[in-house]
Design a protein around this motif. Structure first.
Motif, short mmCIF file in Angstrom:
data_model
loop_
_atom_site.label_atom_id
_atom_site.label_comp_id
_atom_site.label_asym_id
_atom_site.label_seq_id
_atom_site.Cartn_x
_atom_site.Cartn_y
_atom_site.Cartn_z
N GLY A 115 5.20 -11.32 -53.47
CA GLY A 115 4.94 -11.87 -54.40
C GLY A 115 6.30 -13.01 -54.89
O GLY A 115 7.37 -12.77 -54.84
N LEU A 116 5.80 -14.07 -55.23
CA LEU A 116 6.79 -15.37 -55.31
C LEU A 116 6.84 -15.66 -56.77
O LEU A 116 7.72 -16.23 -57.42
CB LEU A 116 6.28 -16.48 -54.58
N ASN A 117 5.52 -15.51 -57.63
CA ASN A 117 5.59 -15.88 -59.07
C ASN A 117 6.16 -14.75 -59.79
O ASN A 117 5.85 -13.59 -59.78
CB ASN A 117 3.98 -15.88 -59.23
N PRO A 118 7.03 -15.42 -60.63
CA PRO A 118 7.77 -14.19 -61.38
C PRO A 118 7.05 -13.50 -62.47
O PRO A 118 7.31 -12.29 -62.82
CB PRO A 118 8.92 -15.01 -62.07
N ARG A 119 5.75 -14.11 -62.61
CA ARG A 119 4.97 -13.14 -63.60
C ARG A 119 4.18 -12.08 -62.98
O ARG A 119 3.89 -11.18 -63.38
CB ARG A 119 3.79 -13.98 -64.37
N PHE A 120 4.42 -11.62 -61.40
CA PHE A 120 3.48 -10.81 -60.94
C PHE A 120 4.45 -9.46 -60.73
O PHE A 120 5.84 -9.59 -60.85
CB PHE A 120 3.47 -11.26 -59.36
N ASN A 121 4.05 -8.39 -60.30
CA ASN A 121 4.60 -7.10 -60.00
C ASN A 121 4.19 -6.56 -58.85
O ASN A 121 2.83 -6.71 -58.57
CB ASN A 121 4.31 -5.90 -61.37
N THR A 122 4.82 -5.51 -58.21
CA THR A 122 4.38 -4.98 -57.10
C THR A 122 2.90 -4.14 -57.48
O THR A 122 2.98 -3.53 -58.77
CB THR A 122 5.43 -3.90 -56.59
N SER A 123 2.03 -4.08 -56.33
CA SER A 123 0.71 -3.53 -56.69
C SER A 123 -0.14 -4.34 -57.49
O SER A 123 -1.57 -3.88 -57.78
CB SER A 123 0.71 -2.08 -57.04
N ASP A 124 0.14 -5.41 -57.83
CA ASP A 124 -0.69 -6.45 -58.48
C ASP A 124 -1.62 -6.90 -57.47
O ASP A 124 -1.46 -7.00 -56.41
CB ASP A 124 -0.16 -7.66 -59.18
N LEU A 125 -2.87 -7.24 -57.95
CA LEU A 125 -3.98 -8.15 -57.32
C LEU A 125 -3.84 -9.42 -57.53
O LEU A 125 -3.88 -9.96 -58.67
CB LEU A 125 -5.35 -7.54 -57.64
N MET A 126 -3.91 -10.41 -56.71
CA MET A 126 -4.16 -12.00 -56.82
C MET A 126 -5.21 -12.59 -56.26
O MET A 126 -5.44 -12.37 -54.84
CB MET A 126 -2.63 -12.54 -56.23
N VAL A 127 -6.10 -13.16 -56.81
CA VAL A 127 -7.31 -13.87 -56.12
C VAL A 127 -6.58 -15.21 -55.35
O VAL A 127 -5.82 -15.70 -56.23
CB VAL A 127 -8.48 -14.20 -57.15
N ILE A 128 -6.87 -15.38 -54.45
CA ILE A 128 -6.28 -16.65 -53.77
C ILE A 128 -7.25 -17.89 -54.14
O ILE A 128 -8.56 -17.97 -53.85
CB ILE A 128 -6.31 -16.54 -52.24
N THR A 129 -6.73 -18.80 -54.85
CA THR A 129 -7.54 -20.08 -55.13
C THR A 129 -7.19 -21.05 -54.28
O THR A 129 -7.86 -22.07 -54.30
CB THR A 129 -6.94 -20.24 -56.72
#
Ligand code: HPA
Length: 271
Positions: A115-129
């Motif tokens: 994770g590079l975005n500071p708003r993320f946390n470990t075990s978050d899911l990110m949809v790739i846009t």
């Protein structure tokens, strides 16, 4: 190449009694448990399929699984091929091309990512846009396979906007956070330096990993709509970087796995 792809396809069609998958699913590091949700009809080891590359990473089990998920026919790659294992890009995307020849209409991909975005946390899911390809090559280099797609495929909308919207609604209704972001694909196998993580965030990446983009490029070349999902397994912002341990990546992936599985299942149900 077309001959090799057709050899694999024919073998698979023969062994599965002509099973016709509608969806192709590629599962990333630590994310193989989706297979437990599938009503399995056939399972083929990569090693037995003519011309198929064979998986070397221990956390991947190397099987092509055919069955039903949410009542729809799917083929799942349990374990994928990475460029860092020494495969050529043609080998990395070989199974995706075979999926297309088997009749797959849509591709769904998951991966473990930093994770590079500071708003993320470990075990978050990110949809790739969207993505940034930083791997040293790509599967379309060389003579174009005209039977599969055009010489200069468009990449202005790589990730299917309809499926992205559906995924956001599924997450909202299930009451879990689903982020959206840009995935940068690096060759690996070493993790990044602090300076490299900083560089990746400056150029616009929200997550970084060592897979996905080659397969997605091959799928888009063939006109397949793609949905891709990253599980954030470690945070790489300056205040949260720590030594990466594979066991911790697998643990973070395991925590996210039930949400990822539910999301993919419901997304397939809605297609
Ligand atoms: N970098 C690259 N690949 C990864 C990472 C990372 O931090 N975490 C999981 N896969």
């Amino acid at each position: 190449m077309m001959q090799l792809l057709q050899d694999s396809t024919r073998y698979i069609q023969d062994k599965t009694g002509g099973f016709a998958p509608e969806f192709g699913i590629i599962l990333g590091t630590g994310l193989g448990a989706l297979v437990n949700e599938i009503e399995v009809k056939h399972s083929l080891s990569y090693a037995d399929i003519p011309s198929f590359p064979v998986s070397t990473v221990e956390s991947h089990s190397g099987k092509l699984i055919f069955g039903q998920l949410a009542g729809r026919n799917v083929v799942v790659m349990q374990g994928r091929f990475h460029y860092y294992e020494g495969y050529t890009m043609d080998e990395v995307v070989f199974p995706v091309r075979v999926m297309k020849l088997l009749g797959v209409k849509k591709l769904i991909v998951s991966n473990a990512a930093g994770g590079l975005n500071p708003r993320f946390n470990t075990s978050d899911l990110m949809v790739i846009t969207d993505h940034i390809n930083l791997q040293p090559s790509n599967p379309l280099i060389g003579k174009n396979l005209d039977e599969l797609g055009p010489r200069f495929p468009d990449m202005s909308e790589v990730y299917d906007e309809g499926m992205i919207r559906q995924a956001m609604i599924i997450a909202e209704e299930a009451d879990f956070d689903l982020s959206e972001g840009v995935y940068a694909s690096v060759p690996g196998p070493m993790l990044e330096t602090k300076a490299e993580y900083h560089y990746l965030s400056v150029i616009g990446a929200d997550a970084v990993g060592m897979s996905t983009v080659p397969e997605v490029i091959a799928a888009r070349h063939m006109g397949m709509p793609v949905f891709a999902l990253s599980v954030i397994t470690d945070m790489c912002t300056p205040d949260r970087i720590k030594k990466v341990v594979l066991a911790e990546i697998l643990e973070a992936a395991a925590i996210a796995e039930p949400r990822m599985t539910m999301l993919i299942r419901e997304l397939i149900r809605q297609q």
